[in-house]
Scaffold this motif. Structure first.
Motif, PDB file in Angstrom:
ATOM      1  N   PHE A 162       0.813  -1.211   0.000  1.00 10.87           N
ATOM      2  CA  PHE A 162       0.000   0.000   0.000  1.00 10.87           C
ATOM      3  C   PHE A 162       0.853   1.271   0.000  1.00 10.87           C
ATOM      4  O   PHE A 162       0.313   2.378  -0.032  1.00 10.87           O
ATOM      5  CB  PHE A 162      -0.940   0.003   1.206  1.00 10.87           C
TER       6      PHE A 162
ATOM      7  N   GLU B 216      -6.106  -0.371   3.151  1.00 13.07           N
ATOM      8  CA  GLU B 216      -5.133   0.528   2.545  1.00 13.07           C
ATOM      9  C   GLU B 216      -4.861   1.735   3.433  1.00 13.07           C
ATOM     10  O   GLU B 216      -3.701   2.087   3.698  1.00 13.07           O
ATOM     11  CB  GLU B 216      -5.634   1.001   1.182  1.00 13.07           C
TER      12      GLU B 216
ATOM     13  N   ARG C 206      -1.496   3.177   5.374  1.00  9.65           N
ATOM     14  CA  ARG C 206      -0.983   4.504   5.033  1.00  9.65           C
ATOM     15  C   ARG C 206      -0.974   5.446   6.233  1.00  9.65           C
ATOM     16  O   ARG C 206      -0.047   6.253   6.381  1.00  9.65           O
ATOM     17  CB  ARG C 206      -1.792   5.088   3.873  1.00  9.65           C
TER      18      ARG C 206
END
Length: 317
Positions: free
Chosen positions: A93, A198, A202
């Motif tokens: 990701f 994701e 992040r």
């Protein structure tokens, strides 16, 4: 089930007592877990501190007397993390949209986190300011997770040069409070309501600090992910959080900041310590982050401890 309904299990009468629990909330009842603890050779909780908490009246939820009756059978083993999925060096990701993978050395931490921080700010529409501290919260919105300590700290937080990022879902009242906080502070707060694998990766990579003010936490995984990504945890010292995050006091080999009592002012104190260190002693802050990255957080050690407990159980009788 009611205490006199154990017969429904089809067990001999002499097992009835093992299922009886005088629950402090619901009163006398039939409790399968109590019988499991009674008959088990070994009982393994997901952290040593949580194992101890289970033996207390406050943390045992009616099962504490059962656990205290044979304390030698109870132990705690902290979970590990899967480095194939959670690793800043090859996280899938972090390979697009301006994010980048990074190594677990000082250079990798410095360059990689700055890139991920800027990409996270861009993706969420926050001002790109690398000197602003990004604070993350990832988790359920309920009383256990202590998100109300963060929400009650809005004035404290907004008086500092920080950005607060939520990835969470849960009770409507807490969701509404987060939305309201975002609306009042559009340049400093973002809320992603729901779950995104994701975004979890992040936010973990792009934030400087992860907030975990849980009222109780059997083990916790997010603080482990955070440390491996060089994101410093600020946590309530309970359960697995106590076992995995060592409070930094400027003289020890700390890996984060902790607070002892579940209260907003205590949370603000610990977070304030972390932020002050970031601004005034950046080298020390980076050392805290690096120590977290270098901790043995995988499953190998935990698997070895489980194997030992299985051997002990096998030869206990």
């Amino acid at each position: 089930l009611e205490p006199d309904e154990v017969w429904k299990f089809g067990l001999p009468d002499h097992h009835t007592g093992a299922f009886y629990l005088d629950d402090p909330v619901k009163g006398p009842c039939c409790n399968i877990l109590k019988a499991g603890i009674d008959y088990a050779t070994k009982v393994i909780a997901v952290s040593p501190a949580y194992a101890w908490e289970l033996s207390t009246d406050e943390g045992g939820w009616g099962l504490a007397p059962t656990i205290r009756s044979d304390p030698a059978k109870l132990s705690g083993i902290v979970n590990g993390i899967d480095f194939d999925i959670w690793s800043p060096e090859h996280d899938r990701f972090l390979q697009s949209d301006g994010y980048q993978t990074y190594g677990t050395c000082l250079e990798g931490l410095w360059t990689g986190k700055q890139a991920c921080k800027a990409a996270l700010q861009r993706q969420l529409g926050l001002p790109e300011q690398h000197d602003t501290i990004t604070l993350g919260f990832i988790g359920r919105l309920d009383q256990q997770k202590g998100v109300d300590f963060i929400l009650d700290s809005e004035e404290f937080l907004m008086s500092h040069n920080v950005q607060v990022i939520f990835l969470a879902s849960g009770t409507p009242d807490l969701q509404d409070r987060i939305y309201d906080m975002e609306c009042r502070n559009r340049d400093k707060v973002r809320a992603w309501i729901g779950y995104s694998e994701e975004m979890a990766h992040r936010i973990t990579a792009g934030c400087d600090i992860l907030m975990m003010p849980s009222r109780y936490e059997p083990c916790g995984l997010n603080q482990l992910y955070a440390m491996h990504y060089g994101t410093v945890p600020v946590v309530h010292a309970v359960g697995g959080l106590r076992d995995t995050v060592l409070h930094y006091d400027a003289e020890n080999a700390g890996t984060g900041w902790t607070f002892e009592h579940a209260a907003t002012d205590q949370f603000q104190w610990a977070l304030g310590q972390a932020m002050w260190t970031y601004w005034e002693h950046r080298d020390a802050f980076m050392e805290v982050a690096l120590r977290g990255m270098h901790k043995d957080l995988g499953w190998d050690h935990a698997a070895s401890e489980y194997e030992q407990k299985f051997i002990e159980a096998k030869y206990a009788h």
